[in-house]
Scaffold this motif. Structure first.
Motif, PDB file in Angstrom:
ATOM      1  N   VAL A 252     131.867  -9.517  49.179  1.00  0.00           N
ATOM      2  CA  VAL A 252     130.855  -9.134  48.187  1.00  0.00           C
ATOM      3  C   VAL A 252     130.189  -7.828  48.613  1.00  0.00           C
ATOM      4  O   VAL A 252     129.940  -6.939  47.787  1.00  0.00           O
TER       5      VAL A 252
ATOM      6  N   TYR B 289     133.829 -15.225  44.305  1.00  0.00           N
ATOM      7  CA  TYR B 289     133.215 -15.731  45.544  1.00  0.00           C
ATOM      8  C   TYR B 289     134.024 -16.895  46.119  1.00  0.00           C
ATOM      9  O   TYR B 289     134.324 -16.924  47.319  1.00  0.00           O
TER      10      TYR B 289
ATOM     11  N   GLU C 143     127.250  -9.330  40.760  1.00  0.00           N
ATOM     12  CA  GLU C 143     127.272 -10.298  39.656  1.00  0.00           C
ATOM     13  C   GLU C 143     126.919  -9.613  38.338  1.00  0.00           C
ATOM     14  O   GLU C 143     127.484  -9.925  37.295  1.00  0.00           O
TER      15      GLU C 143
ATOM     16  N   GLY D 177     124.917  -9.478  46.227  1.00  0.00           N
ATOM     17  CA  GLY D 177     125.501 -10.265  45.146  1.00  0.00           C
ATOM     18  C   GLY D 177     124.855 -10.062  43.795  1.00  0.00           C
ATOM     19  O   GLY D 177     125.513 -10.188  42.759  1.00  0.00           O
TER      20      GLY D 177
ATOM     21  N   ALA E 174     133.566 -14.333  52.435  1.00  0.00           N
ATOM     22  CA  ALA E 174     133.091 -14.092  51.077  1.00  0.00           C
ATOM     23  C   ALA E 174     131.917 -13.124  51.066  1.00  0.00           C
ATOM     24  O   ALA E 174     131.832 -12.246  50.197  1.00  0.00           O
TER      25      ALA E 174
ATOM     26  N   LEU F 223     124.036 -12.305  50.658  1.00  0.00           N
ATOM     27  CA  LEU F 223     124.541 -12.681  49.343  1.00  0.00           C
ATOM     28  C   LEU F 223     123.536 -12.313  48.258  1.00  0.00           C
ATOM     29  O   LEU F 223     123.899 -11.791  47.204  1.00  0.00           O
TER      30      LEU F 223
END
Length: 191
Positions: free
Chosen positions: A88, A54, A42, A38, A84, A34
């Motif tokens: 991602v 998410y 993001e 991520g 999730a 993540l």
């Protein structure tokens, strides 16, 4: 048992925050992935949309598991954020396919190949020595992420203004300004 007890629908979300206590490395890898993927995802979508994305990935992946378990009459519970996390990662791969990762700190691998390995591993049902792994969950996360990317969805547009995360921020006060009367052009010209 969501179809017989729909009031337990909240578990579709909370399942993404529960992990197997005897396998602490699972949550460690999930959080590392993540963080790794991520951050850039993001950065593209923004904090609020990333949070909505998410949480939606967790719920939809869990829902696919409930449907699959109902169809095959499987009673093994599933938990974790793998749906999730894979979602991602797939979004990252779709945005940055040529970025290079060092697999096992030695082998340079482009992001698209890393994502492909993850998908093939789940399609073939390769597990990490455990008796049963819910491979439907990460595949559902990957499928939703692909749809999200290709269709250009924005989850914030689907929520009413009062329910969106933007509603938590106070609105600025409205100020009405009255324009001052302008002098006519002939009054401004000097003779």
């Amino acid at each position: 048992d969501l179809f017989r007890k729909p009031w337990n629908a909240w578990q579709l979300l909370t399942a993404g925050f529960v992990h197997e206590p005897s396998n602490i490395t699972h949550i460690g890898w999930n959080m590392f992935e993540l963080w790794l993927f991520g951050r850039d995802v993001e950065g593209i979508y923004g904090r609020k949309e990333f949070l909505r994305l998410y949480l939606s990935l967790i719920v939809l992946s869990s829902l696919v598991w409930v449907i699959a378990a109902t169809v095959v009459h499987h009673s093994e519970p599933t938990y974790g954020a793998s749906g999730a996390i894979v979602g991602v990662m797939i979004l990252y791969v779709l945005h940055f396919p040529t970025r290079t990762f060092m697999l096992f700190f030695v082998l340079p691998v482009p992001a698209w190949l890393l994502g492909s390995i993850c998908i093939v591993q789940n399609v073939l049902g390769l597990s990490s020595g455990r008796e049963y792994v819910a491979h439907e969950v990460p595949l559902a996360g990957a499928a939703f992420a692909y749809l999200y990317y290709t269709t250009g969805w924005h989850l914030g547009r689907w929520l009413p203004r009062r329910l969106s995360l933007g509603a938590l921020k106070p609105r600025p006060k409205l100020r009405v300004h009255e324009p001052q009367p302008e002098e006519s052009l002939s009054d401004q010209v000097e003779d």
